[in-house]
Design a protein around this motif. Structure first.
Motif, mmCIF file in Angstrom:
data_model
loop_
_atom_site.group_PDB
_atom_site.id
_atom_site.type_symbol
_atom_site.label_atom_id
_atom_site.label_comp_id
_atom_site.label_asym_id
_atom_site.label_seq_id
_atom_site.Cartn_x
_atom_site.Cartn_y
_atom_site.Cartn_z
ATOM 1 N N LYS A 78 0.723 -1.373 -0.127
ATOM 2 C CA LYS A 78 -0.109 -0.084 -0.060
ATOM 3 C C LYS A 78 0.799 1.153 -0.050
ATOM 4 N N ASP A 97 -3.172 4.134 -8.953
ATOM 5 C CA ASP A 97 -3.110 3.219 -7.650
ATOM 6 C C ASP A 97 -2.051 2.646 -7.580
ATOM 7 N N TRP A 105 1.894 4.627 -4.416
ATOM 8 C CA TRP A 105 1.145 5.603 -3.420
ATOM 9 C C TRP A 105 2.003 7.000 -3.524
ATOM 10 N N ASP A 165 -8.921 4.925 -6.749
ATOM 11 C CA ASP A 165 -9.690 4.562 -5.663
ATOM 12 C C ASP A 165 -9.201 5.297 -4.531
ATOM 13 N N LYS A 166 -7.967 5.819 -4.295
ATOM 14 C CA LYS A 166 -7.734 6.723 -3.421
ATOM 15 C C LYS A 166 -6.724 7.705 -4.155
ATOM 16 N N GLN A 167 -6.584 8.749 -3.324
ATOM 17 C CA GLN A 167 -5.454 9.860 -3.879
ATOM 18 C C GLN A 167 -4.039 9.713 -3.472
ATOM 19 N N THR A 168 -3.355 9.679 -4.349
ATOM 20 C CA THR A 168 -1.850 9.331 -4.430
ATOM 21 C C THR A 168 -1.353 10.686 -4.277
#
Length: 280
Positions: A162, A185, A188, A214-217
């Motif tokens: 992750k 994604d 990170w 899906d998430k901000q990197t």
């Protein structure tokens, strides 16, 4: 009498040279890699890719107090044959000053700088370019990372999947931007130093095919103040374009590195990028 003295002197000199050479030869036979304490505990793997016909050489630097049960951020260095010796040692200095956290450092090398002997960075790190028919293999190199390199590192070591990071310089920086756009994604943290976009800037601005994350990197992009204008101008155009965008899959930080040229900027980009990525 003088002839005997001269012969004796010559023989003495020859013996000294022979003895000195023998001593040097014995010393030189020891690689002494473990004496390079700046690189810490380093492991080597030869990866014969099943995805593409290419051999990669992986150098893995572990933290000083590595614990198998602890998960570590892992930074992957493109052009590792050059960047790993420089930045792997620099990582140690940054750790001594506690500027960055412990992490695993992985250098991905071709084992040569000569394309005729197997350095395929121009293929692997790039999107397509109209005037370079051998560019455009970035999508396949992504598969090598996902299917082969990540699986090897994360199976052998306590690498946090992750918290993967990537560092690339020049066209290595182009690959960082490519993967940030097409697979945000995957990493990170991203650090692109002096990205070389002079042959295919339109791909990265007009038709990026950007994917939703899906998430901000985090994406750190820097350009050396004294970089060659053929690299600096497209990099600045990229920065200007993406700084204006209200939506993107990453937190973006851009920087001009004062006083730095194309190659001198790499260590400073590494330091500033890591400090920003790990900042709260």
């Amino acid at each position: 009498m003088k002839t005997k003295q001269n012969d004796s002197f010559i023989k003495t000199v020859q013996l000294i040279i022979l003895f000195s050479f023998f001593q040097f030869s014995v010393f030189a036979e020891e690689p002494g890699f473990n004496k390079l304490q700046g690189l810490g505990e380093t492991h080597y793997y030869q990866l014969n890719s099943q995805t593409i016909d290419q051999t990669y050489h992986l150098y893995v630097r572990l933290p000083e107090n590595y614990e198998s049960g602890k998960k570590y951020p892992t930074i992957y260095l493109l052009d590792g044959g050059i960047t790993f010796p420089i930045l792997g040692g620099y990582y140690r200095y940054l750790r001594l000053a506690e500027e960055i956290p412990e992490m695993i450092v992985v250098g991905i090398s071709y084992g040569t700088s000569d394309w005729q002997k197997g350095n395929m960075r121009s293929r692997d790190f790039t999107a397509k370019a109209a005037d370079r028919d051998f560019w455009g293999g970035a999508a396949n190199f992504q598969k090598v990372l996902v299917n082969e390199i990540f699986s090897l590192i994360e199976k052998q070591y306590s690498s946090d999947s992750k918290k993967r990071l990537i560092f690339g310089q020049s066209i290595g920086g182009q690959f960082v931007l490519y993967t940030a756009l097409t697979s945000p994604d995957l990493f990170w943290g991203h650090i692109a130093s002096n990205p070389a976009l002079h042959r295919n800037l339109d791909f990265f601005i007009k038709n990026p095919g950007i994917q939703k994350a899906d998430k901000q990197t985090k994406l750190f992009v820097s350009s050396g103040e004294n970089d060659d204008q053929r690299f600096r101008e497209p990099a600045l155009k990229w920065m200007k374009h993406w700084e204006k965008q209200s939506k993107s899959p990453w937190f973006l930080k851009t920087a001009t590195l004062n006083g730095h040229s194309h190659f001198s900027a790499a260590p400073e980009a590494f330091r500033q990028g890591l400090k920003w990525i790990f900042s709260k």
